[in-house]
Design a protein around this motif. Structure first.
Motif, PDB file in Angstrom:
ATOM      1  N   TYR A   2     -13.612  52.273  95.983  1.00 14.98           N
ATOM      2  CA  TYR A   2     -14.645  52.358  97.021  1.00 14.98           C
ATOM      3  C   TYR A   2     -14.035  52.108  98.406  1.00 14.98           C
ATOM      4  N   ARG A  15     -23.506  50.739  92.390  1.00 11.00           N
ATOM      5  CA  ARG A  15     -22.913  51.997  92.798  1.00 11.00           C
ATOM      6  C   ARG A  15     -23.021  52.062  94.310  1.00 11.00           C
ATOM      7  N   SER A  22     -16.622  48.611  87.963  1.00 14.82           N
ATOM      8  CA  SER A  22     -18.005  48.806  87.538  1.00 14.82           C
ATOM      9  C   SER A  22     -18.060  49.308  86.104  1.00 14.82           C
ATOM     10  N   THR A  38     -19.230  51.942  85.038  1.00 12.91           N
ATOM     11  CA  THR A  38     -18.896  53.367  84.999  1.00 12.91           C
ATOM     12  C   THR A  38     -17.427  53.618  85.326  1.00 12.91           C
ATOM     13  N   VAL A  61     -15.662  52.585  88.089  1.00 10.62           N
ATOM     14  CA  VAL A  61     -15.298  52.659  89.508  1.00 10.62           C
ATOM     15  C   VAL A  61     -14.958  51.258  90.007  1.00 10.62           C
ATOM     16  N   ASP A  97     -24.040  45.134  88.042  1.00 12.08           N
ATOM     17  CA  ASP A  97     -23.241  46.308  88.371  1.00 12.08           C
ATOM     18  C   ASP A  97     -23.845  46.977  89.594  1.00 12.08           C
ATOM     19  N   TYR A 128     -27.845  47.560  89.763  1.00  8.66           N
ATOM     20  CA  TYR A 128     -28.369  47.611  88.405  1.00  8.66           C
ATOM     21  C   TYR A 128     -28.999  46.266  88.051  1.00  8.66           C
ATOM     22  N   GLN A 160     -19.997  62.544  97.604  1.00 12.04           N
ATOM     23  CA  GLN A 160     -20.761  61.986  96.494  1.00 12.04           C
ATOM     24  C   GLN A 160     -22.158  62.593  96.471  1.00 12.04           C
TER      25      GLN A 160
END
Length: 359
Positions: free
Chosen positions: A186, A224, A177, A179, A181, A222, A259, A232
């Protein structure tokens, strides 16, 4: 002479229209629901003496607010149901007390005139006038309120103001991602969670694989993933009766935040340095062009009409012309309006430079 009503009803008239007169009287002569977007900054209370007079020098701030709200009520009437009203207004001190005028006005608009406040934008000026006070802080911001007439269905082109998106990337076959990640991380979080049931765990693996495949195909920019028991931060709180996300996390064991591929929305803090494009020869509070551009592209359709009932030296009309929108500017000062027409001359001027007067 072409009247302002002729201008409104004639699509081929596209140059800025300027009207000399009292805003309340001019607005009262306009038809209902004829304006798409209003962007304005009225004279602040007890700040400056403007040419032509008008509001701002009332004996009390309550009278100032009443006079301003009378004009705002007319704005409500002439604004289309799909329209937006952007109001920039500064505060004033009296007897060493900050009067909170912008918020008094906004609350009365909501409570008494049925306006719906969608955002309070903080205009961060990034610099301020030198403060002479020894017992209060200098002020470098002003609020700008975005009002509408209905909760949904107003014109709003969010794609026109989105930030450039940060996108996920594929490294060695794995999706990472924006960011930082990765899908691998995951999957590890899903594996290590002690709060997922086995069914939730398998569903989480499958949902993650589906999302990663869409990333590889370019269908998503993207994402999350929030996983129960993965330590988290939960967005929007973790109480299920208050947050839909928390309820989804409780029932499914995970959820995704996606996103927009066109980028994220801008925030409600705008960093714009005040301008002085007229050299302060006549008007002492120039309205920054950048403060006008975003409201117009965001909430005025390309064929719409922009109104500024306190147009001063014409920044709103000038920006509207740059963005190929029609505009109507009202002011009591003939000198200001002549300067406004001069600024807009590159786009052509209505009535061959002859101002319509509504006194």
């Amino acid at each position: 002479m072409i009247t302002v009503n002729d201008y409104i009803n004639t699509p081929t008239l596209t140059e800025p229209c300027f009207v000399q007169g009292d805003s309340l009287r001019v607005l009262s002569q306009l038809p209902d629901g004829c304006i798409d977007c209003v962007v304005t900054s009225p004279p602040y209370y007890m700040k400056r003496q403007y040419l032509g007079g008008g509001i701002g020098l009332e004996p009390t701030y309550t009278k100032y607010i009443d006079n301003l709200l009378a004009i705002v009520q007319e704005i409500y009437r002439v604004l289309k149901p799909t329209g937006s009203f952007w109001l920039n207004i500064g505060d004033s001190y009296q007897n060493k007390q900050l009067l909170n005028i912008p918020y008094r006005v906004a609350i009365k608009m909501q409570d008494d005139q049925k306006w719906i406040l969608r955002n309070t934008v903080v205009w961060d000026k990034m610099k301020g006038a030198m403060s002479q006070s020894k017992d209060s802080l200098g002020c470098e911001y002003e609020p700008m309120f975005h009002f509408v007439k209905k909760k949904s269905g107003y014109y709003y082109n969010s794609d026109a103001v989105r930030r450039k998106p940060r996108s996920a990337r594929v490294e060695n076959g794995a999706v990472v991602s924006a960011t930082g990640v990765s899908g691998v991380r995951y999957r590890r979080k899903i594996e290590l969670s002690t709060e997922l049931t086995e069914e939730q765990r398998q569903n989480a693996y499958k949902a993650l694989d589906d999302v990663l495949e869409k990333i590889k195909k370019g269908e998503l920019a993207d994402f999350r993933m929030v996983i129960k028991g993965a330590n988290q931060r939960v967005t929007n709180g973790d109480t299920a009766n208050l947050s839909g996300r928390a309820k989804e996390l409780q029932e499914k064991g995970f959820y995704f935040l996606f996103y927009n591929p066109d980028g994220s929305m801008i925030s409600d803090v705008w960093q714009i340095i005040p301008e002085d494009t007229q050299g302060r020869k006549l008007h002492f509070a120039p309205f920054p062009e950048d403060l006008v551009k975003t409201p117009i592209v965001l909430t005025c359709p390309p064929t719409g009409i922009v109104l500024d009932p306190f147009v001063g030296t014409g920044t709103t009309s000038y920006v509207a012309a740059q963005l190929n929108r029609k505009s109507i500017g009202i002011d009591m000062s003939k000198e200001y309006l002549e300067l406004a027409e001069s600024r807009c001359s590159e786009f052509g001027c209505l009535n061959n430079g002859e101002l319509e007067k509504v006194l």
